[in-house]
Design an enzyme around this catalytic site. Structure first.
Site, mmCIF file in Angstrom:
data_model
loop_
_atom_site.group_PDB
_atom_site.id
_atom_site.type_symbol
_atom_site.label_atom_id
_atom_site.label_comp_id
_atom_site.label_asym_id
_atom_site.label_seq_id
_atom_site.Cartn_x
_atom_site.Cartn_y
_atom_site.Cartn_z
ATOM 1 N N CYS A 94 139.861 -13.070 0.146
ATOM 2 C CA CYS A 94 140.773 -11.938 0.337
ATOM 3 C C CYS A 94 141.853 -12.343 1.349
ATOM 4 O O CYS A 94 141.526 -12.901 2.408
ATOM 5 C CB CYS A 94 139.999 -10.725 0.854
ATOM 6 N N HIS A 122 126.560 -12.688 7.936
ATOM 7 C CA HIS A 122 127.466 -12.374 6.824
ATOM 8 C C HIS A 122 128.381 -13.553 6.508
ATOM 9 O O HIS A 122 128.875 -14.232 7.415
ATOM 10 C CB HIS A 122 128.292 -11.131 7.185
ATOM 11 N N GLU A 124 131.408 -13.684 5.486
ATOM 12 C CA GLU A 124 132.776 -13.583 6.047
ATOM 13 C C GLU A 124 132.793 -14.127 7.476
ATOM 14 O O GLU A 124 133.689 -14.888 7.858
ATOM 15 C CB GLU A 124 133.244 -12.125 6.029
ATOM 16 N N THR A 168 136.315 -7.726 9.000
ATOM 17 C CA THR A 168 137.146 -6.700 8.346
ATOM 18 C C THR A 168 136.444 -5.353 8.183
ATOM 19 O O THR A 168 137.099 -4.324 8.139
ATOM 20 C CB THR A 168 137.574 -7.171 6.938
ATOM 21 N N SER A 228 126.063 -5.435 0.797
ATOM 22 C CA SER A 228 127.471 -5.133 1.076
ATOM 23 C C SER A 228 127.608 -4.523 2.469
ATOM 24 O O SER A 228 127.119 -3.424 2.739
ATOM 25 C CB SER A 228 127.992 -4.168 0.007
#
Ligand code: F3S
Length: 289
Positions: A94, A122, A124, A168, A228
């Site tokens: 992203c 995570h 990310e 994020t 998620s």
């Protein structure tokens, strides 16, 4: 029983972009390898598998001449390994995550100690850490600050610089708390503190919409993958309003007992939940009536 939908929910810009990119590419080639889950939604991943997309864990497992980097990004060394193997890399990271990776690199290169608010496990967060060339201190919340980033014994104000970034999907309240606490602990011995609000707008909008929804409902159903991060955050935030909250992945997870005595049911979904799953859940709740 009335079903009310959150004003903002479901696929965000980054997830939609990644899914469309992979759908188009696999339609052209018939096969494709993605490193890690493209998005944190099992049903989306399974649908892509049927179209010819294979999910692999390591660059070494790629049995194709092309590899896709998933939405949450990957450490810089993963790109290097892929290049060493001569693979073509399709980067579905992203763009908002990419900005944080670049900030982490630029800030650590300029001598900042980087503090990242996020979940250590995570992908990310691991990706962001893997772009910085210095140490990144990952904290789950303000309470961990003192342990993770020790206070300097002797004040050496001119030398110390600390930068703050956020995953994020973190909540703004948690980031604000971190910054206030950090100013209290470190400002005395720090020459520069640099704060970067890198919480994604899509996340913030979904969180605000979910909380406003929760305040008007008796029960809230949050639809999204178990892994998620942004879905989990929606559940936590709704629960803070005192409403009954249940997370499900698909309509089959609904339990009629949850709705006993409920007059207004709220429905929201994480940023990697596709519209077709949300519609199925909505239909199933309405049929319970
Ligand atoms: Fe990107 Fe924000 Fe979605 S960071 S993947 S647009 S939640």
């Amino acid at each position: 029983m009335k079903v009310v939908l959150a004003k903002e929910m479901g696929f965000c810009f980054g997830v939609r972009r990644a899914v469309e990119l992979v759908e188009q590419t696999v339609a052209e080639r018939g096969h494709l390898c993605v490193l890690g889950e493209l998005v944190h939604n099992k049903q989306v991943v399974q649908r892509l598998e049927v179209a010819g997309v294979k999910t692999v864990r390591e660059v070494a497992d790629v049995d194709d001449d092309t590899v896709v980097i998933a939405t949450h990004g990957a450490p810089a060394e993963v790109f290097e390994k892929a290049r060493e193997r001569g693979l073509r890399v399709i980067d579905a990271t992203c763009p908002y995550v990419r900005v944080i990776q670049q900030k982490a690199r630029r800030l650590s290169d300029s001598g900042f100690e980087v503090v990242l608010l996020g979940d250590r496990g995570h992908t990310e967060v691991q990706g962001i850490v893997g772009w910085a060339r210095g140490v990144v201190h990952v904290v789950a919340g303000a309470a961990e600050l003192g342990d993770v980033l020790p206070v300097e014994e002797k004040p050496r104000k001119t030398a110390r610089k600390i930068a703050f970034l956020s995953q994020t999907t973190q909540s703004l309240a948690a980031f604000q708390e971190l910054i206030v606490r950090a100013a209290h602990i470190y400002l005395k011995t720090t020459s520069e503190m640099s704060v970067h609000n890198t919480i994604c707008d899509a996340t913030a909008l979904r969180q605000q919409a979910a909380m406003s929804l929760a305040s008007r409902c008796d029960v809230v159903i949050v639809v999204g993958g178990r892994d998620s991060a942004n879905t989990k955050r929606l559940v936590e935030l709704c629960a803070q309003t005192g409403v009954r909250v249940y997370q499900i992945e698909v309509a089959d997870g609904l339990n009629p007992l949850w709705f006993e005595g409920a007059r207004v049911v709220g429905l929201t979904a994480g940023a990697s939940t596709p519209d077709w799953i949300i519609s199925e859940v909505q239909r199933s709740i309405e049929e319970l009536k």
